[in-house]
Design an enzyme around this catalytic site. Structure first.
Site, PDB file in Angstrom:
ATOM      1  N   ARG A 193      37.729  37.630  32.080  1.00 50.93           N
ATOM      2  CA  ARG A 193      36.755  36.701  32.677  1.00 50.93           C
ATOM      3  C   ARG A 193      35.707  36.291  31.650  1.00 50.93           C
ATOM      4  O   ARG A 193      35.280  35.140  31.611  1.00 50.93           O
ATOM      5  CB  ARG A 193      36.083  37.343  33.891  1.00 50.93           C
ATOM      6  N   LYS A 196      24.400  34.835  39.638  1.00 55.76           N
ATOM      7  CA  LYS A 196      24.440  33.525  40.295  1.00 55.76           C
ATOM      8  C   LYS A 196      24.516  33.666  41.814  1.00 55.76           C
ATOM      9  O   LYS A 196      23.795  32.997  42.545  1.00 55.76           O
ATOM     10  CB  LYS A 196      25.649  32.702  39.803  1.00 55.76           C
ATOM     11  N   ARG A 205      35.559  45.536  43.299  1.00 52.47           N
ATOM     12  CA  ARG A 205      36.264  44.261  43.521  1.00 52.47           C
ATOM     13  C   ARG A 205      37.387  44.191  42.504  1.00 52.47           C
ATOM     14  O   ARG A 205      37.205  44.587  41.349  1.00 52.47           O
ATOM     15  CB  ARG A 205      35.273  43.104  43.314  1.00 52.47           C
ATOM     16  N   ARG A 212      33.028  25.010  36.025  1.00 46.85           N
ATOM     17  CA  ARG A 212      33.350  26.072  35.080  1.00 46.85           C
ATOM     18  C   ARG A 212      34.146  25.573  33.882  1.00 46.85           C
ATOM     19  O   ARG A 212      34.487  26.355  33.003  1.00 46.85           O
ATOM     20  CB  ARG A 212      34.202  27.100  35.818  1.00 46.85           C
ATOM     21  N   ARG A 242      29.371  47.577  39.320  1.00 43.96           N
ATOM     22  CA  ARG A 242      29.320  46.777  40.541  1.00 43.96           C
ATOM     23  C   ARG A 242      30.310  47.269  41.595  1.00 43.96           C
ATOM     24  O   ARG A 242      31.446  47.620  41.285  1.00 43.96           O
ATOM     25  CB  ARG A 242      29.629  45.326  40.156  1.00 43.96           C
TER      26      ARG A 242
HETATM   27  P1  ADP Z   1      32.005  35.592  38.622  1.00 40.08           P
HETATM   28  O1  ADP Z   1      31.067  34.438  38.425  1.00 40.08           O
HETATM   29  O2  ADP Z   1      31.275  36.892  38.702  1.00 40.08           O
HETATM   30  O3  ADP Z   1      33.142  35.605  37.636  1.00 40.08           O
HETATM   31  P2  ADP Z   1      33.218  34.304  40.960  1.00 40.08           P
HETATM   32  O4  ADP Z   1      33.251  34.889  42.317  1.00 40.08           O
HETATM   33  O5  ADP Z   1      32.369  33.092  40.734  1.00 40.08           O
HETATM   34  O6  ADP Z   1      32.753  35.506  40.009  1.00 40.08           O
HETATM   35  O7  ADP Z   1      34.707  33.929  40.461  1.00 40.08           O
HETATM   36  C1  ADP Z   1      35.790  34.806  40.580  1.00 40.08           C
HETATM   37  C2  ADP Z   1      37.061  34.157  40.039  1.00 40.08           C
HETATM   38  O8  ADP Z   1      37.382  32.985  40.808  1.00 40.08           O
HETATM   39  C3  ADP Z   1      36.997  33.662  38.605  1.00 40.08           C
HETATM   40  O9  ADP Z   1      37.269  34.697  37.670  1.00 40.08           O
HETATM   41  C4  ADP Z   1      38.086  32.571  38.597  1.00 40.08           C
HETATM   42  O10 ADP Z   1      39.372  33.131  38.523  1.00 40.08           O
HETATM   43  C5  ADP Z   1      37.940  31.958  39.970  1.00 40.08           C
HETATM   44  N1  ADP Z   1      37.029  30.789  39.988  1.00 40.08           N
HETATM   45  C6  ADP Z   1      35.806  30.723  40.603  1.00 40.08           C
HETATM   46  N2  ADP Z   1      35.247  29.512  40.426  1.00 40.08           N
HETATM   47  C7  ADP Z   1      36.123  28.785  39.680  1.00 40.08           C
HETATM   48  C8  ADP Z   1      36.116  27.463  39.153  1.00 40.08           C
HETATM   49  N3  ADP Z   1      35.073  26.639  39.334  1.00 40.08           N
HETATM   50  N4  ADP Z   1      37.199  27.058  38.436  1.00 40.08           N
HETATM   51  C9  ADP Z   1      38.243  27.862  38.224  1.00 40.08           C
HETATM   52  N5  ADP Z   1      38.324  29.124  38.683  1.00 40.08           N
HETATM   53  C10 ADP Z   1      37.271  29.595  39.410  1.00 40.08           C
END
Ligand code: ADP
Length: 223
Positions: free
Chosen positions: A173, A16, A162, A91, A129
């Site tokens: 996750r 994404k 990370r 999400r 990654r």
């Molecule tokens: P990825 O899509 O690879 O999991 P992100 O950078 O989008 O990585 O998200 C990292 C973390 O940030 C998630 O595991 C979650 O804890 C938090 N997070 C991101 N976006 C949201 C959201 N819309 N609602 C709740 N938590 C979020």
């Protein structure tokens, strides 16, 4: 073309963020990543900052209210006037419902791009990654491999894992994705939002996937 809200949807590691960065250049609209916003927020040494840091470290989701408010403020900014790309939001079904209300009040129609990627590919991608601690760029074996073995292409910094890409956090996750995020797709489908399914592991790579999304936009949204 009317104001565009492109929702990039898919499991962690589906690309994404990579797609958002490629598309924001050609579409000339901002890229809104709730993951990036939360990583920035956790640097603040206040109560919310430490709550967010703890949630991110565990691999669980940050409470809806926190992210909903962040996104509401962000999309009201003037640079979102022509539209925006959402990466990592919504999400949960609650976030999707809040977003639908916001879009209605801003008079923006959403389109969702679902980056479909096999579970095994996701696991392999996330395990390989690495991130540049200086500029934040993510590198993997399958996309954007750095020239040196473990240094960033852009600034030569030593790449790191990370924190939430550690194996036990990745499992959390993915669980959160299947339980809380996957139902968002059905929510939008039933609400009549266009859903474009794209092969997120296409042999044409990230550039090819971005071309495919751009041609769908041309074909379906630009009249
Ligand atoms: P990825 O899509 O690879 O999991 P992100 O950078 O989008 O990585 O998200 C990292 C973390 O940030 C998630 O595991 C979650 O804890 C938090 N997070 C991101 N976006 C949201 C959201 N819309 N609602 C709740 N938590 C979020």
């Amino acid at each position: 073309m009317s104001r565009l809200c492109l929702i990039l949807f898919g499991p962690p590691g589906s690309g994404k963020g990579t797609q958002a960065k490629l598309l924001r250049q050609s579409l000339a609209v901002p890229h809104i990543s709730t993951g990036d916003m939360l990583r920035e927020r956790m640097e603040h040494l206040d109560e919310l900052g430490s709550q967010v840091a703890e949630m991110l470290r565990s691999g669980g989701l940050v409470p809806d209210e926190t992210v909903n408010v962040m996104v509401e403020d962000r999309i009201a900014q003037p640079d979102c006037g022509k539209g925006f790309i959402l990466d990592g939001y919504p999400r949960t079904v609650n976030q999707a419902a809040i977003l639908s209300g916001l879009l209605e009040s801003h008079n923006v129609a959403a389109t969702l791009v679902y980056l479909k990627v096999d579970y095994n590919v996701i696991m392999a991608r996330l395990a390989g990654r690495r991130q540049c601690p200086a500029c934040g760029t993510l590198f993997s074996h399958s996309a954007g491999a750095p020239t040196g073995p473990e240094v960033c292409d852009h600034d030569g910094a030593q790449l790191v894992i990370r924190e939430d890409d550690r194996q036990e956090v990745v499992a959390e996750r993915l669980k959160a994705y299947h339980r809380q995020t996957a139902p968002v797709l059905e929510y939008f489908k039933s609400a009549g939002v266009p859903v474009w399914e794209v092969d997120g592991a296409s042999p044409e790579g990230p550039q090819g996937i971005a071309r495919r999304v751009r041609s769908l936009i041309e074909e379906k949204l630009v009249s």
